[in-house]
Motif scaffolding. Sequence first.
Motif, PDB file in Angstrom:
ATOM      1  N   ARG B 520      39.751  33.733  61.979  1.00 38.66           N
ATOM      2  CA  ARG B 520      39.915  34.577  60.793  1.00 38.66           C
ATOM      3  C   ARG B 520      39.924  33.710  59.551  1.00 38.66           C
ATOM      4  NH1 ARG B 520      41.066  39.578  59.699  1.00 38.66           N
ATOM      5  NH2 ARG B 520      41.645  41.113  61.270  1.00 38.66           N
ATOM      6  N   ASP B 521      39.323  34.199  58.518  1.00 37.10           N
ATOM      7  CA  ASP B 521      39.426  33.515  57.237  1.00 37.10           C
ATOM      8  C   ASP B 521      39.365  34.574  56.142  1.00 37.10           C
ATOM      9  OD1 ASP B 521      39.282  30.675  55.896  1.00 37.10           O
ATOM     10  OD2 ASP B 521      38.013  32.032  54.724  1.00 37.10           O
ATOM     11  N   ARG B 522      40.208  34.395  55.150  1.00 42.40           N
ATOM     12  CA  ARG B 522      40.179  35.313  54.011  1.00 42.40           C
ATOM     13  C   ARG B 522      40.276  34.488  52.734  1.00 42.40           C
ATOM     14  NH1 ARG B 522      44.298  40.224  53.648  1.00 42.40           N
ATOM     15  NH2 ARG B 522      45.785  38.553  54.051  1.00 42.40           N
ATOM     16  N   ALA B 523      39.247  34.583  51.942  1.00 42.81           N
ATOM     17  CA  ALA B 523      39.234  33.876  50.651  1.00 42.81           C
ATOM     18  C   ALA B 523      39.408  34.913  49.554  1.00 42.81           C
ATOM     19  CB  ALA B 523      37.921  33.132  50.477  1.00 42.81           C
ATOM     20  N   ARG B 524      40.186  34.542  48.567  1.00 41.46           N
ATOM     21  CA  ARG B 524      40.520  35.503  47.517  1.00 41.46           C
ATOM     22  C   ARG B 524      40.381  34.796  46.175  1.00 41.46           C
ATOM     23  NH1 ARG B 524      43.959  39.990  47.133  1.00 41.46           N
ATOM     24  NH2 ARG B 524      45.095  40.035  45.170  1.00 41.46           N
ATOM     25  N   LEU B 525      39.609  35.376  45.313  1.00 40.56           N
ATOM     26  CA  LEU B 525      39.353  34.771  44.010  1.00 40.56           C
ATOM     27  C   LEU B 525      39.671  35.776  42.908  1.00 40.56           C
ATOM     28  CD1 LEU B 525      38.234  32.437  42.290  1.00 40.56           C
ATOM     29  CD2 LEU B 525      35.973  33.520  42.502  1.00 40.56           C
ATOM     30  N   THR B 526      40.610  35.410  42.068  1.00 42.03           N
ATOM     31  CA  THR B 526      40.925  36.263  40.924  1.00 42.03           C
ATOM     32  C   THR B 526      39.997  35.883  39.784  1.00 42.03           C
ATOM     33  OG1 THR B 526      43.224  36.385  41.643  1.00 42.03           O
ATOM     34  CG2 THR B 526      42.763  37.003  39.363  1.00 42.03           C
ATOM     35  N   VAL B 527      39.030  36.722  39.554  1.00 41.13           N
ATOM     36  CA  VAL B 527      38.005  36.429  38.544  1.00 41.13           C
ATOM     37  C   VAL B 527      38.566  36.654  37.150  1.00 41.13           C
ATOM     38  CG1 VAL B 527      35.697  37.046  37.730  1.00 41.13           C
ATOM     39  CG2 VAL B 527      36.200  37.034  40.178  1.00 41.13           C
ATOM     40  N   SER B 528      39.311  37.723  36.994  1.00 38.50           N
ATOM     41  CA  SER B 528      39.918  38.033  35.699  1.00 38.50           C
ATOM     42  C   SER B 528      41.118  38.930  35.960  1.00 38.50           C
ATOM     43  CB  SER B 528      38.913  38.749  34.798  1.00 38.50           C
ATOM     44  OG  SER B 528      38.674  40.060  35.297  1.00 38.50           O
ATOM     45  N   ASP B 529      41.787  39.342  34.893  1.00 36.25           N
ATOM     46  CA  ASP B 529      42.917  40.250  35.064  1.00 36.25           C
ATOM     47  C   ASP B 529      42.496  41.562  35.703  1.00 36.25           C
ATOM     48  OD1 ASP B 529      44.476  38.382  33.909  1.00 36.25           O
ATOM     49  OD2 ASP B 529      44.549  39.327  31.929  1.00 36.25           O
ATOM     50  N   ARG B 530      41.229  41.851  35.599  1.00 33.33           N
ATOM     51  CA  ARG B 530      40.771  43.151  36.084  1.00 33.33           C
ATOM     52  C   ARG B 530      39.961  43.074  37.376  1.00 33.33           C
ATOM     53  NH1 ARG B 530      42.109  46.960  32.734  1.00 33.33           N
ATOM     54  NH2 ARG B 530      42.331  46.597  30.497  1.00 33.33           N
ATOM     55  N   LEU B 531      39.656  41.903  37.829  1.00 37.14           N
ATOM     56  CA  LEU B 531      38.792  41.819  39.006  1.00 37.14           C
ATOM     57  C   LEU B 531      39.217  40.682  39.934  1.00 37.14           C
ATOM     58  CD1 LEU B 531      36.274  42.850  40.514  1.00 37.14           C
ATOM     59  CD2 LEU B 531      34.943  41.161  39.219  1.00 37.14           C
ATOM     60  N   LYS B 591      40.162  46.745  38.338  1.00 33.88           N
ATOM     61  CA  LYS B 591      40.971  47.572  37.442  1.00 33.88           C
ATOM     62  C   LYS B 591      40.135  47.935  36.223  1.00 33.88           C
ATOM     63  CE  LYS B 591      45.795  46.483  38.239  1.00 33.88           C
ATOM     64  NZ  LYS B 591      47.010  45.997  37.597  1.00 33.88           N
ATOM     65  N   PRO B 592      39.402  49.022  36.280  1.00 35.17           N
ATOM     66  CA  PRO B 592      38.585  49.392  35.117  1.00 35.17           C
ATOM     67  C   PRO B 592      39.450  49.699  33.903  1.00 35.17           C
ATOM     68  CG  PRO B 592      38.575  51.138  36.775  1.00 35.17           C
ATOM     69  CD  PRO B 592      39.259  49.984  37.386  1.00 35.17           C
ATOM     70  N   VAL B 593      40.634  50.257  34.140  1.00 31.61           N
ATOM     71  CA  VAL B 593      41.636  50.416  33.082  1.00 31.61           C
ATOM     72  C   VAL B 593      42.956  49.922  33.662  1.00 31.61           C
ATOM     73  CG1 VAL B 593      40.486  52.340  31.939  1.00 31.61           C
ATOM     74  CG2 VAL B 593      42.107  52.792  33.783  1.00 31.61           C
ATOM     75  N   ASP B 594      43.944  49.767  32.789  1.00 32.92           N
ATOM     76  CA  ASP B 594      45.177  49.114  33.211  1.00 32.92           C
ATOM     77  C   ASP B 594      45.823  49.763  34.433  1.00 32.92           C
ATOM     78  OD1 ASP B 594      44.959  47.213  31.369  1.00 32.92           O
ATOM     79  OD2 ASP B 594      46.395  48.056  29.933  1.00 32.92           O
ATOM     80  N   ASP B 595      45.862  51.065  34.476  1.00 35.57           N
ATOM     81  CA  ASP B 595      46.650  51.760  35.492  1.00 35.57           C
ATOM     82  C   ASP B 595      45.833  52.218  36.692  1.00 35.57           C
ATOM     83  OD1 ASP B 595      48.914  51.484  33.904  1.00 35.57           O
ATOM     84  OD2 ASP B 595      48.421  53.292  32.760  1.00 35.57           O
ATOM     85  N   LEU B 596      44.595  51.853  36.729  1.00 28.23           N
ATOM     86  CA  LEU B 596      43.731  52.328  37.817  1.00 28.23           C
ATOM     87  C   LEU B 596      43.248  51.144  38.649  1.00 28.23           C
ATOM     88  CD1 LEU B 596      42.250  54.770  39.082  1.00 28.23           C
ATOM     89  CD2 LEU B 596      40.355  54.286  37.524  1.00 28.23           C
ATOM     90  N   LEU B 597      43.489  51.221  39.938  1.00 26.86           N
ATOM     91  CA  LEU B 597      43.017  50.179  40.849  1.00 26.86           C
ATOM     92  C   LEU B 597      41.999  50.805  41.799  1.00 26.86           C
ATOM     93  CD1 LEU B 597      43.203  47.324  42.093  1.00 26.86           C
ATOM     94  CD2 LEU B 597      45.051  48.178  43.541  1.00 26.86           C
ATOM     95  N   VAL B 598      40.817  50.265  41.787  1.00 24.37           N
ATOM     96  CA  VAL B 598      39.742  50.752  42.655  1.00 24.37           C
ATOM     97  C   VAL B 598      39.382  49.623  43.605  1.00 24.37           C
ATOM     98  CG1 VAL B 598      37.409  51.692  42.743  1.00 24.37           C
ATOM     99  CG2 VAL B 598      38.892  52.221  40.801  1.00 24.37           C
ATOM    100  N   MET B 599      39.376  49.941  44.888  1.00 19.30           N
ATOM    101  CA  MET B 599      39.122  48.895  45.880  1.00 19.30           C
ATOM    102  C   MET B 599      37.987  49.315  46.810  1.00 19.30           C
ATOM    103  SD  MET B 599      42.987  47.711  46.846  1.00 19.30           S
ATOM    104  CE  MET B 599      42.346  46.462  47.925  1.00 19.30           C
ATOM    105  N   PRO B 600      36.762  49.005  46.435  1.00 18.97           N
ATOM    106  CA  PRO B 600      35.655  49.230  47.363  1.00 18.97           C
ATOM    107  C   PRO B 600      35.560  48.062  48.348  1.00 18.97           C
ATOM    108  CG  PRO B 600      34.825  48.424  45.264  1.00 18.97           C
ATOM    109  CD  PRO B 600      36.318  48.522  45.125  1.00 18.97           C
ATOM    110  N   GLY B 601      35.148  48.346  49.548  1.00 20.27           N
ATOM    111  CA  GLY B 601      35.047  47.275  50.538  1.00 20.27           C
ATOM    112  C   GLY B 601      34.009  47.613  51.585  1.00 20.27           C
ATOM    113  N   LEU B 602      33.582  46.599  52.304  1.00 21.90           N
ATOM    114  CA  LEU B 602      32.595  46.795  53.364  1.00 21.90           C
ATOM    115  C   LEU B 602      32.908  45.839  54.497  1.00 21.90           C
ATOM    116  CD1 LEU B 602      29.858  48.069  54.327  1.00 21.90           C
ATOM    117  CD2 LEU B 602      28.759  46.050  53.317  1.00 21.90           C
TER     118      LEU B 602
END
Lengths: 207, 883
Positions: B520-531, B591-602
């Motif tokens: 198992r491997d999981r890499a996580r990159l915080t691109v910006s405050d919103r992504l 996070k397209p706006v502050d209070d909305l978290l959208v998590m698409p995945g595949l």
Amino acid sequence: MRLTTLAILAATLGAARVAAAADLVPPAPRQGYYISVGGAGVMGRAQDDKRHLTLEYPGATLSMHFGQLITERFGAGLHMEYGVAKAERRQAGLAGMGFEGQAVLVDTLALRLEAGVGYFQTVNLDDKSEPSRGTGGAYYGAGLTYDLFFTKPGRSGGWAVTPGLYVKYLPGHRYRTVVLWAGLELSWWSGLPHQALELPPDQAFAP
Amino acid sequence: MTTLAAITLGLAGALAAAQPAGPAPKAPPPAAQPAPEPPDEAPITKLPVLEKFVEAPYPERARAEKLEATVVLDIDVDETGKVEQAQVVQPSASPGYGFEEAALAAVAQFVFEPAEAGGKPVPVRITYKYGFTLAKAPPPDAPPPPRVPVVNFEGRLVERGTRAALAGLRVTVFRDGGEAFEALSDAQGVFRFVDLAAGAWKVQVEADGYYPFRTTETVVAGERLEAKYHVERTSYNPYDVLVEAMRPRKEVTRRTIEVAEIESIPGSFGDAVSVVTNMPSVARSPAGTGELIVRGSSPEDTRIAVGGIDIPLMYHFGNMRSVVPTAVIDSIDFYPGNFSPYYGRAMGGYLDVRLKHLEPEKANGYLDLTVIDSSLYAATPVGDDAAVAVGLRRSYLDFVLDAVIPSDSPTSFSTAPRYYDMQVLGSWRPSRTQRVEAFFFGADDRMVVVSKTPSDGDSRLKSSTIGIGTKFYRGIVNHTWTPGNGFENEAGIALGYDGVIQDLGSQFKMDFTQTVMQLRDRARLTVSDRLTLVAGVDSLVANADATVRSMGFAPPQEGDTQPVITDRIMTTQISGKWFYYPAGYVEAEWKPVDDLLVMPGLRVDYFDWTNELTADPRLTVRWTLSDRLVAKAGVGMFHQEPTADQVDVGFGNPALKTERALHYSAGAEYRPLPHVSIDVTGFYKDMWNMVGRSDAMITRDGKLVPEVYNNGAKGRVYGADVLVRHELFENFFGWIAYTLSRSERRDPGSPSWRLFDYDQTHIFTALASYKLPRNWEVGLRWRYVTGKPYTPIEGGVFDSNIDAYAPTTGKVNSARMGSFNQLDLRIDKRWVYDGWMLNAYVDMQNTYNRENPEAYGYNFDYSKKEVVAGLPILPIFGLRAEF
């Protein structure tokens, strides 16, 4: 390391002595752990589901209780009991064990409630070949006890003679049994450790 | 008058200068006389030590002029330590004042402990600096130098029972007459008092949450008093849980249970995993099975993992104990649906046991004794950055049964039921950005029952022996790297072994083993405050050997009323066969706006048995409407392989494909108080391509063979669940869980829907635990569940072929058993001693002894039936000693 050494006034001394007083309680006989052992005369009535057999029998039981007073008024513990009785050439046995709780009503008069697992069985003394009948299951009891302490007053804990009166009920799937219980127990209360008691300084700070 | 002579017998200088007397390296003045040669020119092994110092008189004229000076001399010390001669090698900076003469006169009277060479005293020459320094006169009105205070009472405060150092507690000492002092304990629990007058002092330690500690100590003049006080907490938790941070919620539904809440839940016997069965969306499993039935799905639709690594077995025999002890568990995450692409190969739910980040400050552990098993656990720090823990558990039901079952009993155990498990957990932090954790654990269960008398019924089902054995182990190594800049990586590898043996006498035998590796491997990159982007792999490789033989006994399937008997002898044999299950996934937290978290995945999986590549798109949305209210929704695709027996060519149909499900859920989370939460979730699960029995005959490899199974079944589950939860706060925690659901299935070729075996319309659980004073704790659990569906048997027909009655059945799952309700009660009492604690508990299941129906038993011709009840009232006692 932080080291604070302060000379404080005599007024603070008083505060230091009473600072934790709210958590402390004055010594009383019914404090700490308890253990009671005794016996009782019982009068029981057992009836099977189909009312084919109803027994009313006198008998005797041995019982033991142990637990702790958790607050000034409420306690919790375990109990166990075993009794035998005879009626109409049948012998009955009743055993039970489980939780108990108690609430002090006034002085040393306490209401006790019991719940646990019990077992009831009867055998025909005239016909040994007849299979014994019985049932097991939940077991409930409710009663009043009164502790008569005979150790010196003013101390925490002590010895007491405890008369009691109970009603016990075993609602088995094949038999239902109700027992009236009147007996006497010898009780010992451990008292609280001196750290938990409101005591004069010479006793509170005894090494 | 003070002459402060600065004596410099500098070690470096002395080493450089001290040498067997002879030609000095630093050329002495011509007047210097070489000292006698040492006997054998052996090297100096011990320098001379000045034993007697003589103070030189300060030259009066220099004092008057306030001159200071240093004179460097060579001193020849003979083998007795006396000064043989001395000479000035560097005069003072103020010649003519008499510094040199005074120094020579003084050093001539020095006495040394002689130097040695080869263990023998030898004469040496040393270089010596004699300093003349004027003492500073104090200012006329300066205060006297401060007196250094003397600590004469030092103590240490530790918590009674846990031995943890108590910091910040106030310690007061006082005595009659009103004299009192106080001090605070430091981080190590140490407090100190200085310059206490001799005599008896009363000592009091007090702090919120602790009983006051009081005693009397006697201070003796000139002596230092040391003490250690064990201060008792008013209430103890079985585990100290350090919550580093609340993990933000991202899924539609994730139920997390902290270990502190687990220990005292009635009916769970302190077992963490069992607690999950009290959560909403989880149906009641039949007594003793411990199955995890999530939103109406079959137990095999829900996978169980430890730190993301799949394990084949969660419970020991009897399903009262999970194979992972609570002591190594940090928390349990339970996902009843719509789980992240991190998890896969399941279309029901997912249960992930999160291991503890082992960071004990001191050695600790426990010995646990119950009526069914005993366990040991110990953990200790290793240096500053590592720790290790070991655990072991063994049941003793086998010893009990061997002792109580008479030899003439119709049933005996050639191998009585027994289980054991063991664990080793290690943690190491090589740097602030890395953590390495290793967990090795395994379990072994075995039982063989021998029946000496035949039973009624179909002779083909009569077996004189039932043997079951399971064994597995896993070694897991995880590495977490958080170098900063918003990047983090978690990598894990697991190696393991699984073994299963089943022996039903002449009817059925199975011997299965496999070695497994999961990466198992999981890499996580915080691109910006919103992504934030997440990507990972989850690959499984297995090498299996299996031998299975069945004399017409078909493995049970969903909807079976009675065991299915066929005329076929089914066998299968595989040897060293490899199976590959590579998978990868990507997910975004946007996070397209502050209070909305959208998590698409595949997630993309390859299933080796069915030779399929599948893609599971998933989407979760969380919208924070206020500080207290969050709306949430999710939709996602899930694939799952058929079971091994279903795709086996000998038992089933190798042409089967994966089963599929589409999960929809939506709901809201509301937090009216900081410690109270309300979670309402509605769900719909659409399932197709499901495996069902088939009576058709098909052509395979040119032969006409039974199809046995096909993918023609469909299913649907819909409902809602509610969880009202009071977290551990002010001595109380509890929750109320309610699920309303309906799960239906349409078998292959059937036009109508029927209930799943696991459909339960109403599932209600109320659970509470309260910590009482004096270390008592009481907990209760009450459950009400709709009766489970069953297929009614309407009578029996005698079948001469099997010499028994065969049942005639009604429609599958067209009737329901009576409802289930049960009260469980638990009482814990803890005794606290200086260095350890003892906990005793009674866990009483089915306190009012209700006869809850689990099944129906029939007589020989199926003309009469009686209820087979579940567990009667059952008290379990346990003891645990913790240190």
